[in-house]
Design an enzyme around this catalytic site. Structure first.
Site, PDB file in Angstrom:
ATOM      1  N   HIS A  62     -13.397  11.848  -1.952  1.00 48.06           N
ATOM      2  CA  HIS A  62     -12.875  11.494  -3.273  1.00 48.06           C
ATOM      3  C   HIS A  62     -12.140  12.683  -3.899  1.00 48.06           C
ATOM      4  O   HIS A  62     -12.525  13.181  -4.972  1.00 48.06           O
ATOM      5  CB  HIS A  62     -14.035  11.056  -4.179  1.00 48.06           C
ATOM      6  N   ASP A  66      -8.122  10.208  -9.710  1.00 47.03           N
ATOM      7  CA  ASP A  66      -7.766   8.793  -9.726  1.00 47.03           C
ATOM      8  C   ASP A  66      -6.877   8.513  -8.522  1.00 47.03           C
ATOM      9  O   ASP A  66      -6.238   9.413  -7.971  1.00 47.03           O
ATOM     10  CB  ASP A  66      -7.027   8.445 -11.025  1.00 47.03           C
ATOM     11  N   GLY A  67      -6.835   7.244  -8.088  1.00 49.98           N
ATOM     12  CA  GLY A  67      -5.928   6.845  -7.019  1.00 49.98           C
ATOM     13  C   GLY A  67      -6.449   7.076  -5.619  1.00 49.98           C
ATOM     14  O   GLY A  67      -5.700   6.939  -4.644  1.00 49.98           O
ATOM     15  N   ASN A  68      -7.741   7.385  -5.466  1.00 47.83           N
ATOM     16  CA  ASN A  68      -8.288   7.639  -4.133  1.00 47.83           C
ATOM     17  C   ASN A  68      -8.254   6.401  -3.246  1.00 47.83           C
ATOM     18  O   ASN A  68      -7.942   6.487  -2.056  1.00 47.83           O
ATOM     19  CB  ASN A  68      -9.726   8.153  -4.250  1.00 47.83           C
ATOM     20  N   ARG A  70      -6.183   3.724  -3.418  1.00 43.55           N
ATOM     21  CA  ARG A  70      -4.801   3.424  -3.009  1.00 43.55           C
ATOM     22  C   ARG A  70      -4.316   4.405  -1.955  1.00 43.55           C
ATOM     23  O   ARG A  70      -3.703   4.019  -0.962  1.00 43.55           O
ATOM     24  CB  ARG A  70      -3.868   3.464  -4.232  1.00 43.55           C
ATOM     25  N   GLY A  72      -6.162   6.181   0.095  1.00 43.61           N
ATOM     26  CA  GLY A  72      -6.897   5.941   1.335  1.00 43.61           C
ATOM     27  C   GLY A  72      -6.342   4.771   2.120  1.00 43.61           C
ATOM     28  O   GLY A  72      -6.243   4.823   3.353  1.00 43.61           O
ATOM     29  N   ARG A  73      -5.936   3.712   1.419  1.00 41.91           N
ATOM     30  CA  ARG A  73      -5.410   2.534   2.117  1.00 41.91           C
ATOM     31  C   ARG A  73      -4.014   2.791   2.690  1.00 41.91           C
ATOM     32  O   ARG A  73      -3.665   2.265   3.745  1.00 41.91           O
ATOM     33  CB  ARG A  73      -5.433   1.334   1.167  1.00 41.91           C
ATOM     34  N   TYR A 104     -16.724  -4.549  -0.657  1.00 43.63           N
ATOM     35  CA  TYR A 104     -16.159  -3.264  -0.232  1.00 43.63           C
ATOM     36  C   TYR A 104     -17.004  -2.113  -0.765  1.00 43.63           C
ATOM     37  O   TYR A 104     -17.429  -1.223  -0.007  1.00 43.63           O
ATOM     38  CB  TYR A 104     -14.722  -3.174  -0.749  1.00 43.63           C
ATOM     39  N   TYR A 105     -17.288  -2.127  -2.061  1.00 45.19           N
ATOM     40  CA  TYR A 105     -18.078  -1.044  -2.640  1.00 45.19           C
ATOM     41  C   TYR A 105     -19.532  -1.083  -2.163  1.00 45.19           C
ATOM     42  O   TYR A 105     -20.153  -0.038  -1.960  1.00 45.19           O
ATOM     43  CB  TYR A 105     -18.014  -1.100  -4.166  1.00 45.19           C
TER      44      TYR A 105
END
Length: 221
Positions: A62, A66-68, A70, A72-73, A104-105
């Site tokens: 992480h 923010d944006g981890n 997106r 990652g994908r 997912y989480y």
């Protein structure tokens, strides 16, 4: 989410802390170095399994406020390209994951708390499979629509203009001018004919006219 000076992952409703990622620039840099070495290491992992393992590792690190997810994908898709499973980064894996966000989480957390790797890997492989099937269907729909528009355009509008319409869901007059090497007057004429044929919808945005490819918009939705 932030708590004091730290970043943590929490329940979006209750704000309860679920997971606290590594803290400190040096620690994060070292863990990203390990991630990079794993992603690029020569071993016998199936590329899809490697994607699943690397995605968990990246999300656990992480590294950003923010944006981890997106990021990652996007990295997942680039890994598939690097492995030779894709020639272009066209898979939108986020769609499948967002549709099952709670699962997912849950599975991410289960790897952290229970070492439940198998369920996580199977989830990710299925998400990639479902995305691939959906993407192939969309590609076929777009190709069929493009052929249909070519037929509607007939000899009145050059094929190059039709190609411009499928580069994105809308175009401007200048797009046709630049891509087809025609005058602005000619480009306007071609687009007007496609509006009359029901292929495009003309929309005024500020001082510009946008020509929206409604059929393509519907496929992409």
């Amino acid at each position: 989410m932030r708590h004091g000076e730290g970043v943590y992952i929490g329940n979006p409703v209750t704000r309860r802390r679920i997971y606290t990622p590594p803290q400190g620039a040096a620690v994060i840099a070292e863990k990203l170095k390990n991630w990079e070495e794993f992603v690029n290491s020569p071993d016998d992992f199936d590329p899809l399994v490697r994607v699943a393992l690397a995605h968990y590792q990246f999300e656990a690190i992480h590294p950003f406020d923010d944006g981890n997810g997106r990021t990652g994908r996007i990295l997942n898709v680039l890994m598939l390209v690097s492995a030779g499973l894709l020639t272009e980064p066209v898979l939108y894996i986020s769609q499948s994951i967002i549709a099952q966000k709670n699962e997912y989480y849950r599975l991410l957390n289960a790897v952290t708390s229970e070492g439940a790797w198998e369920a996580w890997v199977l989830y990710m492989v299925e998400a990639i499979r479902a995305t691939a099937v959906n993407t192939l269907q969309k590609i076929k729909q777009i190709q069929a629509l493009q052929e249909q528009v070519r037929e509607l355009a007939g000899n009145q509008v050059p094929v190059g203009v039709v190609d411009v319409l499928f580069e994105q869901p809308y175009c401007r007059i200048r797009d046709v001018v630049e891509h087809c090497s025609v005058t602005r007057q000619t480009a306007t004429k071609y687009l007007g004919e496609l509006v009359s044929a029901g292929v495009l919808r003309e929309e005024k945005v500020g001082r510009e006219k946008l020509f929206v490819n409604e059929g393509l918009m519907e496929v992409l939705r």
